[in-house]
Design a protein around this motif. Structure first.
Motif, PDB file in Angstrom:
ATOM      1  N   ARG A 276       0.822  -1.216   0.000  1.00 41.27           N
ATOM      2  CA  ARG A 276       0.000   0.000   0.000  1.00 41.27           C
ATOM      3  C   ARG A 276       0.857   1.268   0.000  1.00 41.27           C
ATOM      4  NH1 ARG A 276      -4.994   0.021   0.626  1.00 41.27           N
ATOM      5  NH2 ARG A 276      -5.036   1.961   1.775  1.00 41.27           N
ATOM      6  N   SER A 277       2.095   1.157   0.493  1.00 41.51           N
ATOM      7  CA  SER A 277       2.922   2.368   0.476  1.00 41.51           C
ATOM      8  C   SER A 277       3.259   2.764  -0.970  1.00 41.51           C
ATOM      9  CB  SER A 277       4.175   2.197   1.341  1.00 41.51           C
ATOM     10  OG  SER A 277       4.910   1.103   0.897  1.00 41.51           O
ATOM     11  N   TYR A 278       3.051   1.837  -1.925  1.00 39.35           N
ATOM     12  CA  TYR A 278       3.265   2.181  -3.337  1.00 39.35           C
ATOM     13  C   TYR A 278       2.010   2.743  -3.998  1.00 39.35           C
ATOM     14  CZ  TYR A 278       7.786  -0.020  -3.116  1.00 39.35           C
ATOM     15  OH  TYR A 278       9.086  -0.298  -2.793  1.00 39.35           O
ATOM     16  N   GLY A 279       0.862   2.185  -3.647  1.00 40.53           N
ATOM     17  CA  GLY A 279      -0.310   2.612  -4.406  1.00 40.53           C
ATOM     18  C   GLY A 279      -1.609   2.627  -3.631  1.00 40.53           C
ATOM     19  N   GLY A 280      -1.536   2.589  -2.316  1.00 38.72           N
ATOM     20  CA  GLY A 280      -2.775   2.621  -1.530  1.00 38.72           C
ATOM     21  C   GLY A 280      -3.324   4.039  -1.440  1.00 38.72           C
ATOM     22  N   CYS A 281      -4.543   4.158  -0.938  1.00 41.36           N
ATOM     23  CA  CYS A 281      -5.144   5.481  -0.757  1.00 41.36           C
ATOM     24  C   CYS A 281      -4.909   5.915   0.680  1.00 41.36           C
ATOM     25  CB  CYS A 281      -6.647   5.440  -0.979  1.00 41.36           C
ATOM     26  SG  CYS A 281      -7.110   4.871  -2.590  1.00 41.36           S
ATOM     27  N   GLN A 282      -4.312   7.080   0.858  1.00 37.08           N
ATOM     28  CA  GLN A 282      -4.169   7.626   2.216  1.00 37.08           C
ATOM     29  C   GLN A 282      -5.485   8.243   2.663  1.00 37.08           C
ATOM     30  OE1 GLN A 282      -0.811   9.105   0.285  1.00 37.08           O
ATOM     31  NE2 GLN A 282       0.145   9.679   2.224  1.00 37.08           N
ATOM     32  N   VAL A 283      -5.736   8.163   3.941  1.00 36.03           N
ATOM     33  CA  VAL A 283      -6.973   8.723   4.486  1.00 36.03           C
ATOM     34  C   VAL A 283      -6.616   9.998   5.255  1.00 36.03           C
ATOM     35  CG1 VAL A 283      -8.906   8.280   6.043  1.00 36.03           C
ATOM     36  CG2 VAL A 283      -7.976   6.424   4.661  1.00 36.03           C
ATOM     37  N   PRO A 284      -7.222  11.138   4.903  1.00 40.31           N
ATOM     38  CA  PRO A 284      -6.879  12.402   5.573  1.00 40.31           C
ATOM     39  C   PRO A 284      -6.989  12.296   7.093  1.00 40.31           C
ATOM     40  CG  PRO A 284      -8.396  12.780   3.751  1.00 40.31           C
ATOM     41  CD  PRO A 284      -8.273  11.291   3.900  1.00 40.31           C
ATOM     42  N   LEU A 285      -6.118  13.024   7.795  1.00 41.36           N
ATOM     43  CA  LEU A 285      -6.084  12.916   9.264  1.00 41.36           C
ATOM     44  C   LEU A 285      -7.402  13.287   9.937  1.00 41.36           C
ATOM     45  CD1 LEU A 285      -2.451  14.122  10.019  1.00 41.36           C
ATOM     46  CD2 LEU A 285      -3.391  11.804  10.274  1.00 41.36           C
ATOM     47  N   PRO A 286      -8.110  14.344   9.490  1.00 41.48           N
ATOM     48  CA  PRO A 286      -9.404  14.616  10.144  1.00 41.48           C
ATOM     49  C   PRO A 286     -10.376  13.447   9.960  1.00 41.48           C
ATOM     50  CG  PRO A 286      -8.651  16.535   8.916  1.00 41.48           C
ATOM     51  CD  PRO A 286      -7.728  15.404   8.547  1.00 41.48           C
ATOM     52  N   VAL A 287     -10.310  12.791   8.808  1.00 41.25           N
ATOM     53  CA  VAL A 287     -11.184  11.636   8.567  1.00 41.25           C
ATOM     54  C   VAL A 287     -10.788  10.488   9.500  1.00 41.25           C
ATOM     55  CG1 VAL A 287     -11.818   9.878   6.861  1.00 41.25           C
ATOM     56  CG2 VAL A 287     -11.694  12.286   6.183  1.00 41.25           C
ATOM     57  N   GLN A 288      -9.493  10.295   9.677  1.00 41.96           N
ATOM     58  CA  GLN A 288      -9.050   9.227  10.588  1.00 41.96           C
ATOM     59  C   GLN A 288      -9.503   9.513  12.029  1.00 41.96           C
ATOM     60  OE1 GLN A 288      -5.316   7.276  10.188  1.00 41.96           O
ATOM     61  NE2 GLN A 288      -4.801   8.335   8.288  1.00 41.96           N
ATOM     62  N   ALA A 289      -9.471  10.791  12.400  1.00 42.15           N
ATOM     63  CA  ALA A 289      -9.914  11.144  13.758  1.00 42.15           C
ATOM     64  C   ALA A 289     -11.412  10.861  13.905  1.00 42.15           C
ATOM     65  CB  ALA A 289      -9.612  12.617  14.037  1.00 42.15           C
ATOM     66  N   ALA A 290     -12.179  11.223  12.878  1.00 46.01           N
ATOM     67  CA  ALA A 290     -13.627  10.970  12.930  1.00 46.01           C
ATOM     68  C   ALA A 290     -13.885   9.464  12.995  1.00 46.01           C
ATOM     69  CB  ALA A 290     -14.311  11.587  11.715  1.00 46.01           C
ATOM     70  N   ALA A 291     -13.125   8.694  12.209  1.00 49.46           N
ATOM     71  CA  ALA A 291     -13.296   7.237  12.204  1.00 49.46           C
ATOM     72  C   ALA A 291     -12.978   6.667  13.586  1.00 49.46           C
ATOM     73  CB  ALA A 291     -12.412   6.611  11.132  1.00 49.46           C
TER      74      ALA A 291
END
Ligand SMILES: Cc1ncc(COP(=O)(O)O)c(C=O)c1O
Length: 399
Positions: A276-291
């Motif tokens: 995933r470090s080559y082609g995964g989708c990163q999730v924005p930090l505010p979204v990670q906090a909400a999750a």
């Protein structure tokens, strides 16, 4: 001259909503009723306020590149949730070893095949086992990873779960990956703990990966669905050969947040993180906090589940006894036996302005000569109660 494309793309001719548009768009409903789309499995309730409140609190973090694998806080919240939800031994799910966050489960389900499908397996081309009917990402992933997708029919005859005992030995030897969905989209069947144990035992015996898509696990009727990690614990071993996928899309009615996770075998999670470090989708930090906040809150999930139960009460009160109606154990779909799914979908659109998905569009003839979805329609039971009452009245009138 057109540039050559990956020839595997030719086998991806099964995008169900494109087929639905081609079927229904040329037809204008003959009724003035307001159209109701029951074709798309999209939650119609709003997520809890916790989501937007947490996003707002973390609004200063949009400038930052997020960690691909997820923040420790989010991964810990996922590990704690799994442990509590499935009664797993304390400490058996470790956030760093066993959990990776995803930008929704669809991309992770797809990328997994690129991780675990080798060039050859068991002396032949690799196989990916796909339940039939299926969620389209499974077939897409299998095909684009260069595997042969083998479709396992899940029909009324086998209580809508693939019959594990019927998979030929030669197929199992070549199997690299088995996608299983429980609760199943579209039939709502829940795999029992025993069934999951059998599937895990097969995965270990033939050394393939069992990927269990549990994204409907929190929408259930009477009994909480068992999970594959719970089955691993019941077998008394670790999580070898097994990964599970969970999502906030249905659990928290937050399909737009694009947040989910994969968890399980550390021998897979580590390499998955690397890929995933080559082609995964990163999730924005505010979204990670909400999750993180959503995985740590159960109150909104209990409320959500109660709403879905009421929706199925409405369905049951109106159409029980017809179209092979049964109350699904989990998920939010009805899978109705109407004889000819395409014909019924056309009639419902033309005479009642209701869009449903012909079951054949989410299944295929996997070699048996019959598409196991062909006689069904799939209805997403997601709208508010008055809309559903109206919809089922129309369905009863027209079908
Ligand atoms: C069976 C199944 N798996 C996975 C997904 C993907 O969900 P998400 O990417 O929103 O987590 C869906 C979405 O509809 C689904 O129906």
């Amino acid at each position: 001259m057109p540039v050559p494309l990956n020839p595997q793309l030719d086998t991806l001719s099964d995008y169900p909503f494109e087929s639905l548009r081609m079927l229904l768009n040329p037809v204008t409903p003959r009724t003035n009723d307001v159209p109701i789309a029951m074709s798309v499995g999209e939650p119609q309730h709003q997520p809890p306020a916790l989501l937007t409140e947490t996003l707002a609190k973390h609004a200063h973090e949009w400038n930052k590149y997020p960690l691909m694998q997820g923040t420790p806080e989010l991964r810990e919240a996922c590990a704690d949730w799994l442990t509590a939800r499935y009664g797993l031994p304390a400490g058996s799910v470790h956030w760093e070893r066993n959990v990776l966050t995803l930008a929704g489960t669809k991309e992770g389900l797809f990328m997994l095949a690129g991780l675990v499908v080798p060039r050859r397996k068991g002396g032949g081309p690799p196989i990916v086992l796909v339940p039939n009917p299926y969620y389209l990402a499974y077939n897409g992933a299998a095909t684009m990873a260069g595997a042969e997708a083998v479709f396992l029919d899940a029909t009324a005859a086998n209580h809508f779960m693939p019959d594990l005992a019927m998979i030929p030995e030669a197929t199992l030897e070549r199997t690299a990956l088995f996608y299983l969905c429980s609760p199943a989209n579209p039939q709502g069947t829940v795999a029992s703990l025993d069934y999951l144990k059998q599937a895990i035992t097969l995965a270990r015996r033939y050394n393939f990966v069992l990927a269990v898509d549990e994204c409907y696990a929190e929408i259930y009727d009477a009994v909480k669905p068992a999970g594959a990690l719970e089955a691993c614990a019941a077998l008394g071993e670790g999580f070898e050969n097994v990964v599970v996928f969970h999502s906030l899309s249905k659990r928290s009615s937050a399909a737009g947040l694009r947040s989910g996770f994969v968890a399980g075998d550390p021998g897979l999670i580590g390499p998955f993180q690397h890929l995933r470090s080559y082609g995964g989708c990163q999730v924005p930090l505010p979204v990670q906090a909400a999750a993180t906040a959503l995985w740590r809150d159960e109150a909104h999930v209990v409320e959500n589940r109660a709403k879905y139960r009421r929706k199925f009460d409405i369905a049951e009160a109106t159409i029980a006894g017809r179209f092979g109606f049964y109350r699904p154990d989990g998920g939010f779909f009805l899978w109705l036996d109407v004889g000819d799914g395409e014909e019924a979908a056309l009639r419902l659109w033309r005479d009642a302005a209701i869009r449903v998905l012909p079951g054949g569009y989410t299944a295929r003839d996997g070699g048996s000569g019959v598409n196991p979805g062909q006689q069904y329609i799939r209805l997403a039971i997601v709208h508010d109660d008055p809309t559903l009452e109206d919809a089922f009245d129309r369905i009863r009138r027209v079908l």
